[in-house]
Write a protein that holds these residues in place. Structure first.
Motif, PDB file in Angstrom:
ATOM      1  N   PRO A 122       0.792  -1.233   0.000  1.00 33.90           N
ATOM      2  CA  PRO A 122       0.000   0.000   0.000  1.00 33.90           C
ATOM      3  C   PRO A 122       0.823   1.282   0.000  1.00 33.90           C
ATOM      4  O   PRO A 122       0.329   2.334  -0.420  1.00 33.90           O
ATOM      5  CB  PRO A 122      -0.838  -0.120   1.282  1.00 33.90           C
ATOM      6  CG  PRO A 122      -0.128  -1.127   2.126  1.00 33.90           C
ATOM      7  CD  PRO A 122       0.509  -2.079   1.169  1.00 33.90           C
ATOM      8  N   LEU A 123       2.090   1.218   0.446  1.00 33.09           N
ATOM      9  CA  LEU A 123       2.895   2.442   0.494  1.00 33.09           C
ATOM     10  C   LEU A 123       3.458   2.842  -0.861  1.00 33.09           C
ATOM     11  O   LEU A 123       3.887   3.983  -1.039  1.00 33.09           O
ATOM     12  CB  LEU A 123       4.053   2.276   1.495  1.00 33.09           C
ATOM     13  CG  LEU A 123       3.653   2.230   2.966  1.00 33.09           C
ATOM     14  CD1 LEU A 123       4.882   2.049   3.848  1.00 33.09           C
ATOM     15  CD2 LEU A 123       2.891   3.497   3.382  1.00 33.09           C
ATOM     16  N   VAL A 124       3.441   1.933  -1.829  1.00 30.02           N
ATOM     17  CA  VAL A 124       3.944   2.277  -3.157  1.00 30.02           C
ATOM     18  C   VAL A 124       3.148   3.432  -3.747  1.00 30.02           C
ATOM     19  O   VAL A 124       3.704   4.363  -4.331  1.00 30.02           O
ATOM     20  CB  VAL A 124       3.897   1.043  -4.086  1.00 30.02           C
ATOM     21  CG1 VAL A 124       4.218   1.446  -5.523  1.00 30.02           C
ATOM     22  CG2 VAL A 124       4.875  -0.022  -3.607  1.00 30.02           C
ATOM     23  N   ALA A 125       1.845   3.391  -3.579  1.00 31.96           N
ATOM     24  CA  ALA A 125       0.984   4.449  -4.112  1.00 31.96           C
ATOM     25  C   ALA A 125       1.193   5.783  -3.400  1.00 31.96           C
ATOM     26  O   ALA A 125       0.765   6.825  -3.894  1.00 31.96           O
ATOM     27  CB  ALA A 125      -0.485   4.028  -4.004  1.00 31.96           C
ATOM     28  N   GLN A 126       1.881   5.733  -2.256  1.00 30.96           N
ATOM     29  CA  GLN A 126       2.149   6.957  -1.498  1.00 30.96           C
ATOM     30  C   GLN A 126       3.560   7.487  -1.739  1.00 30.96           C
ATOM     31  O   GLN A 126       4.032   8.362  -1.028  1.00 30.96           O
ATOM     32  CB  GLN A 126       1.927   6.698  -0.009  1.00 30.96           C
ATOM     33  CG  GLN A 126       0.509   6.281   0.341  1.00 30.96           C
ATOM     34  CD  GLN A 126       0.333   6.011   1.819  1.00 30.96           C
ATOM     35  OE1 GLN A 126       0.896   6.695   2.673  1.00 30.96           O
ATOM     36  NE2 GLN A 126      -0.461   4.992   2.142  1.00 30.96           N
ATOM     37  N   GLY A 127       4.250   6.946  -2.760  1.00 30.94           N
ATOM     38  CA  GLY A 127       5.557   7.479  -3.117  1.00 30.94           C
ATOM     39  C   GLY A 127       6.737   6.754  -2.521  1.00 30.94           C
ATOM     40  O   GLY A 127       7.835   7.313  -2.437  1.00 30.94           O
ATOM     41  N   TYR A 128       6.533   5.489  -2.138  1.00 26.84           N
ATOM     42  CA  TYR A 128       7.620   4.695  -1.562  1.00 26.84           C
ATOM     43  C   TYR A 128       7.955   3.526  -2.506  1.00 26.84           C
ATOM     44  O   TYR A 128       7.415   2.428  -2.363  1.00 26.84           O
ATOM     45  CB  TYR A 128       7.207   4.122  -0.207  1.00 26.84           C
ATOM     46  CG  TYR A 128       7.019   5.125   0.904  1.00 26.84           C
ATOM     47  CD1 TYR A 128       8.021   5.343   1.841  1.00 26.84           C
ATOM     48  CD2 TYR A 128       5.826   5.826   1.030  1.00 26.84           C
ATOM     49  CE1 TYR A 128       7.844   6.248   2.882  1.00 26.84           C
ATOM     50  CE2 TYR A 128       5.639   6.731   2.058  1.00 26.84           C
ATOM     51  CZ  TYR A 128       6.648   6.943   2.981  1.00 26.84           C
ATOM     52  OH  TYR A 128       6.466   7.839   4.001  1.00 26.84           O
ATOM     53  N   PRO A 129       8.873   3.729  -3.466  1.00 24.16           N
ATOM     54  CA  PRO A 129       9.230   2.633  -4.369  1.00 24.16           C
ATOM     55  C   PRO A 129      10.185   1.625  -3.736  1.00 24.16           C
ATOM     56  O   PRO A 129      10.379   0.532  -4.276  1.00 24.16           O
ATOM     57  CB  PRO A 129       9.897   3.348  -5.540  1.00 24.16           C
ATOM     58  CG  PRO A 129      10.476   4.579  -4.928  1.00 24.16           C
ATOM     59  CD  PRO A 129       9.521   4.989  -3.844  1.00 24.16           C
ATOM     60  N   SER A 130      10.801   1.980  -2.616  1.00 30.41           N
ATOM     61  CA  SER A 130      11.680   1.081  -1.874  1.00 30.41           C
ATOM     62  C   SER A 130      11.371   1.278  -0.397  1.00 30.41           C
ATOM     63  O   SER A 130      11.397   2.408   0.101  1.00 30.41           O
ATOM     64  CB  SER A 130      13.152   1.396  -2.158  1.00 30.41           C
ATOM     65  OG  SER A 130      14.009   0.532  -1.438  1.00 30.41           O
TER      66      SER A 130
END
Length: 250
Positions: free
Chosen positions: A194-202
């Motif tokens: 879920p954090l990928v959509a918030q700007g966390y690719p890693s």
């Protein structure tokens, strides 16, 4: 299954494995590594991070009872802990093992949970490297999701690496491009962190991970502003890697 004695050293076995599987696809490398006598007893290590679901799905298809070691530093995002349970259940992974630092070591070295502010390398050693090394003790090899496109110490990555003189690392996705990862997730309808959509690719520990801006390196949010790009669980040329690897270093 223990490695065959055909080759005297880990480095020689790694060279033979890379030659044998040089032209294989990621799923073939993973499937063969699980049963190849030169690789020996094997486990996967997964952070259940932004791209982890790809390799976990490949494992679930090949052999879902292979041990998956999940390092819970007890500083992970709540979203990561929830995602770990969701993915393991959805993919049918039957042997996920949670790895943590001992309470005694935590009490002695980081009683107030602020070690990451004073010495992030020491925190990674305490909460990741030491627990993982203990968990890997029964294994001859371990599977990682590292890829060349992640840059830094990873840009020359091979399918198989020698980790010191005692263990092999298997990197089935070494040659994948970013588009390969995203296409695989899409085509197999896999759940995204879920954090990928918030700007966390890693995604790592919450105190040491920040969002990444458009145009930045995908790992720019890891230990931002520090001379550090790895947590220390990986070895390059037999040495623990935490900071950037110097080009043409002796």
């Amino acid at each position: 299954m223990r490695p065959e004695a055909s080759f005297a050293t880990v480095a020689e076995r790694v060279a033979a494995l890379n030659d044998r599987y040089r032209h294989h696809a990621a799923d073939d490398v993973l499937r063969h590594a699980i049963s190849d006598a030169q690789v020996g007893r094997i486990a996967m290590v997964s952070s259940f991070g932004a791209e982890s679901v790809v390799l976990l799905h490949l494992l679930a298809v090949a052999k879902p009872d292979v041990p998956v070691l999940f390092i819970d530093t007890e500083m992970l995002f709540p979203e990561t802990l929830a995602y770990q349970q969701e993915v393991a259940e959805k993919l049918g992974l039957t042997n996920v093992q949670t790895v943590r630092a001992s309470l005694t070591q935590l009490a002695a070295q980081d009683p107030d949970g602020t070690l990451h502010r004073r010495d992030p390398d020491a925190c990674c050693t305490l909460r990741k490297t030491i627990p993982l090394e203990a968990a890997l003790a029964p294994y001859d090899s371990w599977i990682t999701g590292r890829k060349r496109f992640q840059g830094g110490a990873r840009k020359e990555l091979q399918f198989f690496e020698a980790e010191g003189e005692s263990r092999i690392k298997v990197n089935p996705l070494a040659h994948w491009a970013p588009a390969d990862v995203q296409d695989y997730i899409w085509n197999n309808n896999l759940p995204r962190h879920p954090l990928v959509a918030q700007g966390y690719p890693s995604i790592g520990c919450a105190p040491c991970t920040s969002p990444v801006k458009e145009g930045e390196d995908p790992r720019a949010g890891r230990w931002r502003g520090q001379d550090k790009e790895e947590c220390g669980i990986h070895f390059i040329d037999g040495k623990v890697v935490r900071g950037p690897v110097k080009e043409n270093a002796a």
